[in-house]
Design an enzyme around this catalytic site. Sequence first.
Site, mmCIF file in Angstrom:
data_model
loop_
_atom_site.group_PDB
_atom_site.id
_atom_site.type_symbol
_atom_site.label_atom_id
_atom_site.label_comp_id
_atom_site.label_asym_id
_atom_site.label_seq_id
_atom_site.Cartn_x
_atom_site.Cartn_y
_atom_site.Cartn_z
ATOM 1 N N SER A 241 -2.828 -2.803 7.929
ATOM 2 C CA SER A 241 -2.144 -1.577 7.764
ATOM 3 C C SER A 241 -3.254 -0.385 7.154
ATOM 4 C CB SER A 241 -0.990 -2.007 5.934
ATOM 5 O OG SER A 241 -0.286 -2.467 6.946
ATOM 6 N N SER B 39 2.670 -0.620 3.906
ATOM 7 C CA SER B 39 2.317 -1.648 3.196
ATOM 8 C C SER B 39 4.154 -2.190 4.205
ATOM 9 C CB SER B 39 3.095 -1.696 1.826
ATOM 10 O OG SER B 39 3.175 -3.255 1.726
ATOM 11 N N SER C 114 5.216 -4.769 3.529
ATOM 12 C CA SER C 114 6.470 -5.794 2.501
ATOM 13 C C SER C 114 6.702 -4.862 1.557
ATOM 14 C CB SER C 114 5.164 -6.671 1.756
ATOM 15 O OG SER C 114 4.375 -6.784 0.678
ATOM 16 N N THR D 25 3.000 -5.385 -2.616
ATOM 17 C CA THR D 25 0.438 -5.967 -2.137
ATOM 18 C C THR D 25 0.346 -5.712 -3.098
ATOM 19 O OG1 THR D 25 0.540 -5.311 0.209
ATOM 20 C CG2 THR D 25 -1.688 -5.401 -0.750
ATOM 21 N N GLU E 241 2.327 -2.741 12.455
ATOM 22 C CA GLU E 241 1.339 -1.782 12.401
ATOM 23 C C GLU E 241 1.251 -0.778 13.814
ATOM 24 O OE1 GLU E 241 -0.300 -5.827 10.537
ATOM 25 O OE2 GLU E 241 -0.972 -5.492 12.481
#
Length: 179
Positions: free
Chosen positions: A45, A84, A86, A89, A146
Amino acid sequence: MTMHRELVIKKITDILGATDSSLEAQFVSMCDDAKRIFITGAGRSRLVGNFLGMRLMHSGYTVYIQGEISTPSIREGDLLIVISGSGETTQLVSFANKAKSEGAKVVLICSKSSSTIGDLADKTIQIGTDESFTPTKGMPMGTMFELSTLIFLEAIVSHLIHEKGIPEEEMRYRHANME
């Protein structure tokens, strides 16, 4: 090999088709309103963020990649772009908290509709939907996020260049000349 290429292209097309297109204009507006733009991410990322940072710089924005030795401190009026999948991070949560405490705006680009960074962000740009990223054989971990994010952001830059009438020569002038 052709089968996998077609699988990847179809998956990206489906993900981007499920992405809210109104978010593009909101993202450009946030970039235009910022004094300076800071970009961060982790792993692949971060690499997508590097692509974006380079193109925004070529387009005339003042851009910094978080973690580079010459990156200054973030301040009020700046924009932090966090990439990100998720939105969880730990280091990126810390960066978003710091940016907010300094009065900067935060935009999160992620694959989740709800996350810790999303709760902090002024704007969340969800690539696809929560269901878009189910495990797919032959596509490890965050590959689809990504690649989809890279194409989403490249399309925004393409739009930006077109709408602002930025000539190729001007972008080339800003491009690194000590390669």
